[in-house]
Design an enzyme around this catalytic site. Structure first.
Site, PDB file in Angstrom:
ATOM      1  N   ASP A 175       0.554  -0.945  -0.243  1.00 39.59           N
ATOM      2  CA  ASP A 175       0.417   0.125  -0.376  1.00 39.59           C
ATOM      3  C   ASP A 175       0.892   1.141   0.215  1.00 39.59           C
ATOM      4  OD1 ASP A 175      -2.237   1.649   0.877  1.00 39.59           O
ATOM      5  OD2 ASP A 175      -2.314   1.767   2.441  1.00 39.59           O
TER       6      ASP A 175
ATOM      7  N   ASP B 259       0.132   5.113   1.362  1.00 42.95           N
ATOM      8  CA  ASP B 259      -0.416   5.769   2.600  1.00 42.95           C
ATOM      9  C   ASP B 259      -0.076   5.635   3.835  1.00 42.95           C
ATOM     10  OD1 ASP B 259      -1.001   9.045   0.489  1.00 42.95           O
ATOM     11  OD2 ASP B 259      -1.909   7.161  -0.402  1.00 42.95           O
TER      12      ASP B 259
ATOM     13  N   ASP C 294      -1.760  -1.031   6.018  1.00 43.86           N
ATOM     14  CA  ASP C 294      -2.429  -0.258   7.189  1.00 43.86           C
ATOM     15  C   ASP C 294      -3.786   0.547   6.850  1.00 43.86           C
ATOM     16  OD1 ASP C 294      -2.345   2.559   5.163  1.00 43.86           O
ATOM     17  OD2 ASP C 294      -2.619   3.218   6.940  1.00 43.86           O
TER      18      ASP C 294
END
Length: 531
Positions: free
Chosen positions: A294, A296, A477
């Protein structure tokens, strides 16, 4: 006990209805002193053996992997000396506990080792296992009684150095054992005395041990649950000695019930990927790897404004190096063009808009066929949500090609619900769209069966990585990353990045992007065969 295909054990549940107390071994379970003890034993014995060899002309050094584990680990100090010397057919007088360290007796050698250990303790202090400290805290919250046991007379000093003097309800150590004439492990005396002082029946007590002698003691004592803590890659040996269950880390021991429907476990109880690098290395042996990341919150910290999420040059360099060793893909909710401009690495794959729009090296590009059909209605929804949110200070609308993000990070928390209400209002007028959620954001997306998990599966198949010999990793996240973790439950390794408690289907956890970069550095060393 059940395992997934990568050998990760399911969490061990400690039900308060069944168990009332947990007895912790100290060295190797709570504190990272087992390795220190092993190295100090080796230093002491090697010095003695060299002196002994000068008389006989031969020297076979003390071996940590065999001698320490078989003859010393978990035993009282003098018993450990006697046991090892017997294995080498060396006979020394027992001596007295008051013997000086320089004297060549069983007690003298034991005191010599103790002197070396105390010197190390004074110079370096004591490290603890984060998961152990967290488990102790949770047990206290749930009204479990706790005890710590150790064959060492240094137990009080170690606990003080670790800041755990008040962590346990009772302590049974070498000092107490000598006073009460308790037999050392593999006899169960110290565990039985701990349970007696805690006021619980043996069947109501759980024993946590990393030493073979300690596991055997717990099982011989008839305790309700004996859990072997595998710090050295020997789970079968712990089971053979009587462990009812074996875990690689105390984070796999949980008190809250696991949700049987989703398979999720609270994030604080997931083992740290950094603490389990050796285990991860064994999973990778003999396999190819594929890495999915991922953006961000994983490659960059979460920031208030999406445009400020800038990837560091160190991270960029590291991901670029990894792409030379295994397939690498960045999977993001951002537009494909946006995430490519931010990452700026040739030779990797990019999945934008949660996988609706995917590109790779050499101008390779594909778009989810049905996604294109939703562009007109997304245009209408964008106008409507902007109109609804314009009166809410701090609300921000970010149009992506295949979705519309409504950010409320800057919105007064008392008014955050108004953002969701606005999104729900738009969706009520467009049933062909659906709501997604992430960190301080609601997304309006096409209502089709497509997410990061589907994108991950598609990429694995398209890149011919959907094979048993390929071990995929996914690090993310966000809530949207759970779809990717789900598809890897039985075929790969998911790592959730989270400092706050949250539920996850990942296998391991990392706390923040700083830990991500450390993990990726280690991961690179593993795939290069340098770890």
């Amino acid at each position: 006990m059940s395992f997934d295909q990568n050998g990760i054990p399911d969490p061990v549940k400690l039900s308060p209805d069944k168990y009332r107390a947990v007895i912790f071994d100290l060295d190797g379970v709570v504190t990272k002193t087992a390795a220190v003890h092993a190295s100090v034993w080796k230093k002491m014995f090697d010095e003695y053996l060299k002196g002994n060899a000068s008389e006989k002309g031969e020297f076979a050094p003390f071996d940590i992997d065999t001698d320490y584990l078989n003859y010393v680990d978990g035993k009282p100090r003098y018993e450990g000396v006697r046991s090892f010397l017997e294995s080498r057919n060396i006979s020394l007088p027992y001596g007295s506990p008051s013997d000086p360290p320089e004297r060549d007796t069983v007690c003298g050698l034991g005191n010599r080792k103790n002197k070396l250990f105390r010197e190390h303790l004074k110079q370096n202090g004591v490290e603890t296992y984060e998961a152990a400290v967290e488990l102790i805290r949770r047990l206290k919250e749930e009204q479990f009684k706790t005890a710590v046991v150790s064959s060492s007379k240094n137990c009080p000093a170690v606990l003080q150095a670790a800041g755990l003097e008040e962590a346990f309800d009772t302590r049974i150590d070498g000092i107490v054992s000598e006073k009460l004439k308790l037999k050392g492990k593999p006899n169960p005396d110290i565990f039985i005395e701990a349970a007696r002082r805690l006021g619980v029946q043996l069947k109501q007590a759980v024993v946590l041990e990393d030493a073979l002698a300690g596991v055997e003691a717990g099982r011989r004592g008839g305790f309700g649950l004996v859990i072997g803590v595998d710090r050295g890659g020997r789970p079968e040996a712990l089971r053979k000695k009587g462990a009812h269950a074996v875990v690689p880390d105390l984070s796999r021991i949980v008190i809250p019930e696991k949700n049987e429907e989703t398979g999720r476990v609270d994030a604080p109880y997931l083992p740290s990927a950094l603490d389990n690098l050796e285990r991860i290395r064994t999973f990778i042996e003999g396999k190819r790897t594929a890495l999915f990341l991922d953006y961000d919150g994983t490659l960059t910290p979460i920031v208030r404004r999406p445009e400020d999420a800038v990837m560091s040059e160190d991270m960029r360099s590291l991901v670029s190096k990894l792409s030379g060793r295994c397939p690498v893909a960045v999977v993001s909710g951002r537009d494909l063009k946006d995430v490519k401009n931010l990452v700026k690495i040739d030779g990797i794959f990019y999945a934008g808009s949660h996988g609706f729009d995917i590109a790779g090296p050499d101008d390779w590009h594909t778009v989810h066929r049905r996604g294109e059909e939703f562009l007109p209605v997304l245009g209408e929804a964008e106008k409507e949500i902007k109109n609804r949110l314009k009166e809410i200070p701090g609300a921000m609308v970010e149009r992506k090609k295949f979705s519309i993000a409504s950010h409320y990070r800057e919105v007064d928390p008392q008014k955050a619900h108004l953002v969701e209400k606005a999104v729900d209002g738009v969706l009520s007028e467009h049933p062909e769209l659906r709501k997604g959620s992430g960190k301080k954001v609601f997304e309006i997306q096409p209502d089709i069966d497509w997410d990061k998990g589907k994108a991950l599966l598609w990429l694995l198949k398209e890149l011919e990585l959907d094979k048993p010999e390929v071990l995929p990793f996914y690090i993310g996240d966000d809530v949207t990353d759970e779809d990717a973790f789900s598809v890897l439950l039985k075929r790969g390794i998911g790592i959730v990045v989270s400092e706050e408690p949250r539920s996850s289907r990942a296998t391991y956890k990392l706390s923040n992007p700083d830990e991500v970069i450390v993990f990726l550095e280690k991961f690179l060393a593993i795939v290069k065969g340098e770890y």
